[in-house]
Design a protein around this motif. Structure first.
Motif, PDB file in Angstrom:
ATOM      1  N   SER A  38       0.532  -1.241  -0.076  1.00  0.00           N
ATOM      2  CA  SER A  38      -0.380  -0.251   0.242  1.00  0.00           C
ATOM      3  C   SER A  38       0.722   1.562   0.255  1.00  0.00           C
ATOM      4  CB  SER A  38      -0.755  -0.108   1.216  1.00  0.00           C
ATOM      5  OG  SER A  38      -0.380   0.286   2.567  1.00  0.00           O
ATOM      6  N   HIS A  39       2.055   1.758   0.847  1.00  0.00           N
ATOM      7  CA  HIS A  39       2.679   2.687   0.724  1.00  0.00           C
ATOM      8  C   HIS A  39       3.671   2.600  -0.507  1.00  0.00           C
ATOM      9  CE1 HIS A  39       5.403   5.316   3.451  1.00  0.00           C
ATOM     10  NE2 HIS A  39       4.606   5.746   2.493  1.00  0.00           N
ATOM     11  N   ASP A  40       4.292   1.810  -1.271  1.00  0.00           N
ATOM     12  CA  ASP A  40       4.690   2.004  -2.442  1.00  0.00           C
ATOM     13  C   ASP A  40       3.911   1.839  -3.371  1.00  0.00           C
ATOM     14  OD1 ASP A  40       7.012   1.023  -0.794  1.00  0.00           O
ATOM     15  OD2 ASP A  40       7.400  -0.871  -1.844  1.00  0.00           O
ATOM     16  N   TYR A  41       2.452   1.843  -3.464  1.00  0.00           N
ATOM     17  CA  TYR A  41       1.608   1.367  -4.384  1.00  0.00           C
ATOM     18  C   TYR A  41       0.935   3.201  -4.219  1.00  0.00           C
ATOM     19  CZ  TYR A  41      -2.150   0.102  -7.335  1.00  0.00           C
ATOM     20  OH  TYR A  41      -3.548  -0.496  -8.605  1.00  0.00           O
ATOM     21  N   LEU A  42       0.632   3.497  -3.395  1.00  0.00           N
ATOM     22  CA  LEU A  42       0.150   5.041  -3.113  1.00  0.00           C
ATOM     23  C   LEU A  42       1.137   5.893  -3.409  1.00  0.00           C
ATOM     24  CD1 LEU A  42      -2.651   6.525  -2.214  1.00  0.00           C
ATOM     25  CD2 LEU A  42      -0.895   6.118  -0.007  1.00  0.00           C
ATOM     26  N   ASN A  43       2.598   6.040  -3.201  1.00  0.00           N
ATOM     27  CA  ASN A  43       3.984   6.524  -3.664  1.00  0.00           C
ATOM     28  C   ASN A  43       4.138   6.523  -5.509  1.00  0.00           C
ATOM     29  OD1 ASN A  43       4.723   7.139  -1.273  1.00  0.00           O
ATOM     30  ND2 ASN A  43       5.782   6.158  -1.121  1.00  0.00           N
ATOM     31  N   GLU A 100       0.469   8.921  -6.037  1.00  0.00           N
ATOM     32  CA  GLU A 100       1.570  10.459  -6.356  1.00  0.00           C
ATOM     33  C   GLU A 100       2.025  10.535  -7.972  1.00  0.00           C
ATOM     34  OE1 GLU A 100       3.820  13.097  -3.442  1.00  0.00           O
ATOM     35  OE2 GLU A 100       3.486  10.878  -3.097  1.00  0.00           O
ATOM     36  N   SER A 101       3.271   9.717  -8.409  1.00  0.00           N
ATOM     37  CA  SER A 101       3.232  10.267  -9.369  1.00  0.00           C
ATOM     38  C   SER A 101       2.799  10.111 -10.924  1.00  0.00           C
ATOM     39  CB  SER A 101       5.577   9.484  -9.576  1.00  0.00           C
ATOM     40  OG  SER A 101       4.159   7.688 -10.028  1.00  0.00           O
ATOM     41  N   LYS A 102       1.256   9.264 -11.167  1.00  0.00           N
ATOM     42  CA  LYS A 102       1.278   9.131 -12.378  1.00  0.00           C
ATOM     43  C   LYS A 102      -0.021   9.724 -11.719  1.00  0.00           C
ATOM     44  CE  LYS A 102       2.097   6.348 -14.630  1.00  0.00           C
ATOM     45  NZ  LYS A 102       2.884   6.287 -15.842  1.00  0.00           N
ATOM     46  N   ASP A 103      -0.894  10.037 -11.615  1.00  0.00           N
ATOM     47  CA  ASP A 103      -2.311  10.577 -11.111  1.00  0.00           C
ATOM     48  C   ASP A 103      -2.390  11.135  -9.414  1.00  0.00           C
ATOM     49  OD1 ASP A 103      -4.856  11.768 -11.611  1.00  0.00           O
ATOM     50  OD2 ASP A 103      -5.858   9.416 -12.076  1.00  0.00           O
ATOM     51  N   THR A 124      -9.133   0.901  -8.303  1.00  0.00           N
ATOM     52  CA  THR A 124      -9.804   0.211  -9.343  1.00  0.00           C
ATOM     53  C   THR A 124     -10.128   0.242 -10.278  1.00  0.00           C
ATOM     54  OG1 THR A 124     -10.476  -1.996  -7.862  1.00  0.00           O
ATOM     55  CG2 THR A 124     -11.485  -1.720  -9.878  1.00  0.00           C
ATOM     56  N   TYR A 125     -10.580   2.057 -10.306  1.00  0.00           N
ATOM     57  CA  TYR A 125     -10.204   3.374 -11.829  1.00  0.00           C
ATOM     58  C   TYR A 125      -8.656   2.919 -11.736  1.00  0.00           C
ATOM     59  CZ  TYR A 125      -9.891   7.266 -13.658  1.00  0.00           C
ATOM     60  OH  TYR A 125      -9.049   8.335 -14.293  1.00  0.00           O
ATOM     61  N   PHE A 126      -7.872   3.269 -10.852  1.00  0.00           N
ATOM     62  CA  PHE A 126      -6.745   3.162 -11.234  1.00  0.00           C
ATOM     63  C   PHE A 126      -5.476   1.727 -12.144  1.00  0.00           C
ATOM     64  CE2 PHE A 126      -1.306   3.337 -10.504  1.00  0.00           C
ATOM     65  CZ  PHE A 126      -1.265   4.312 -10.774  1.00  0.00           C
ATOM     66  N   GLU A 127      -6.341   0.863 -11.152  1.00  0.00           N
ATOM     67  CA  GLU A 127      -5.582   0.064 -12.378  1.00  0.00           C
ATOM     68  C   GLU A 127      -6.274  -0.448 -13.051  1.00  0.00           C
ATOM     69  OE1 GLU A 127      -6.715  -3.013  -8.871  1.00  0.00           O
ATOM     70  OE2 GLU A 127      -5.603  -2.034  -7.636  1.00  0.00           O
ATOM     71  N   ARG A 128      -7.140  -0.038 -13.915  1.00  0.00           N
ATOM     72  CA  ARG A 128      -7.741   0.234 -15.047  1.00  0.00           C
ATOM     73  C   ARG A 128      -7.365   1.099 -16.117  1.00  0.00           C
ATOM     74  NH1 ARG A 128     -13.362  -0.070 -12.519  1.00  0.00           N
ATOM     75  NH2 ARG A 128     -13.330   2.117 -13.243  1.00  0.00           N
ATOM     76  N   GLU A 129      -7.084   2.158 -15.336  1.00  0.00           N
ATOM     77  CA  GLU A 129      -6.381   3.124 -16.595  1.00  0.00           C
ATOM     78  C   GLU A 129      -5.016   3.224 -16.581  1.00  0.00           C
ATOM     79  OE1 GLU A 129      -7.753   6.106 -17.881  1.00  0.00           O
ATOM     80  OE2 GLU A 129      -9.873   4.714 -17.121  1.00  0.00           O
ATOM     81  N   HIS A 130      -3.997   2.415 -15.921  1.00  0.00           N
ATOM     82  CA  HIS A 130      -2.881   2.158 -15.960  1.00  0.00           C
ATOM     83  C   HIS A 130      -2.357   0.783 -15.854  1.00  0.00           C
ATOM     84  CE1 HIS A 130      -1.954   6.832 -15.155  1.00  0.00           C
ATOM     85  NE2 HIS A 130      -3.034   6.870 -14.546  1.00  0.00           N
ATOM     86  N   CYS A 131      -3.122   0.137 -16.132  1.00  0.00           N
ATOM     87  CA  CYS A 131      -2.770  -1.441 -16.171  1.00  0.00           C
ATOM     88  C   CYS A 131      -1.454  -2.071 -17.412  1.00  0.00           C
ATOM     89  CB  CYS A 131      -3.720  -2.517 -16.872  1.00  0.00           C
ATOM     90  SG  CYS A 131      -5.302  -2.416 -18.304  1.00  0.00           S
ATOM     91  N   SER A 132      -1.347  -1.343 -18.361  1.00  0.00           N
ATOM     92  CA  SER A 132      -0.423  -1.803 -19.402  1.00  0.00           C
ATOM     93  C   SER A 132       0.996  -0.610 -18.618  1.00  0.00           C
ATOM     94  CB  SER A 132      -0.884  -1.377 -20.388  1.00  0.00           C
ATOM     95  OG  SER A 132      -1.503  -0.297 -20.476  1.00  0.00           O
ATOM     96  N   ASP A 133       0.506  -0.200 -18.004  1.00  0.00           N
ATOM     97  CA  ASP A 133       1.969   0.925 -18.296  1.00  0.00           C
ATOM     98  C   ASP A 133       2.911   0.258 -17.383  1.00  0.00           C
ATOM     99  OD1 ASP A 133       0.061   2.622 -18.582  1.00  0.00           O
ATOM    100  OD2 ASP A 133       0.679   4.429 -16.810  1.00  0.00           O
TER     101      ASP A 133
END
Length: 117
Positions: free
Chosen positions: A45-50, A53-56, A89-98
């Motif tokens: 969760s901490h790394d994911y939140l960071n 922050e950098s992407k959206d 879940t929204y973030f995962e849909r939008e950035h799943c292939s990044d």
């Protein structure tokens, strides 16, 4: 943020309102104050939140606002946690292939393993 905690050694403090880099500037020492933070699981969760922050940044602020709301309430609220899960879940849909600079997917599998489903 909806992640299972299995070891207290895996926990870390995430600064919510005043970033750690600014805490001394505002006379808060290191800023490890309950109203200014959330206890998150390092490597998920901490790394994911960071990453968020950098992407959206706007989504990051939305998630942060939900965690601040929980601090104000003084307890973990399932409504807040479900909304955070919806944001993730929204973030995962939008950035799943990044992918990162080395070609690896930015959203690691462990980021998607939350208790809320």
């Amino acid at each position: 943020m909806g992640y299972k905690v299995d070891r207290k050694e895996s926990l870390s403090f995430h600064h919510l309102i005043v970033p750690r880099r600014d805490c001394k500037l505002f006379g808060l020492g290191e800023g490890y104050l309950y109203w200014n933070g959330a206890i998150l699981r390092q490597n998920t969760s901490h790394d994911y939140l960071n990453l968020i922050e950098s992407k959206d940044y706007e989504l990051f602020l939305t998630i942060t606002s939900e965690m601040v709301d929980e601090n104000v309430k003084g307890y973990l609220d399932m409504q807040n946690i479900r909304y955070i899960d919806d944001c993730l879940t929204y973030f995962e849909r939008e950035h799943c292939s990044d992918r990162g600079k080395k070609g690896k997917l930015l959203i690691k599998e462990e980021y998607t393993r939350r208790m809320i489903k």
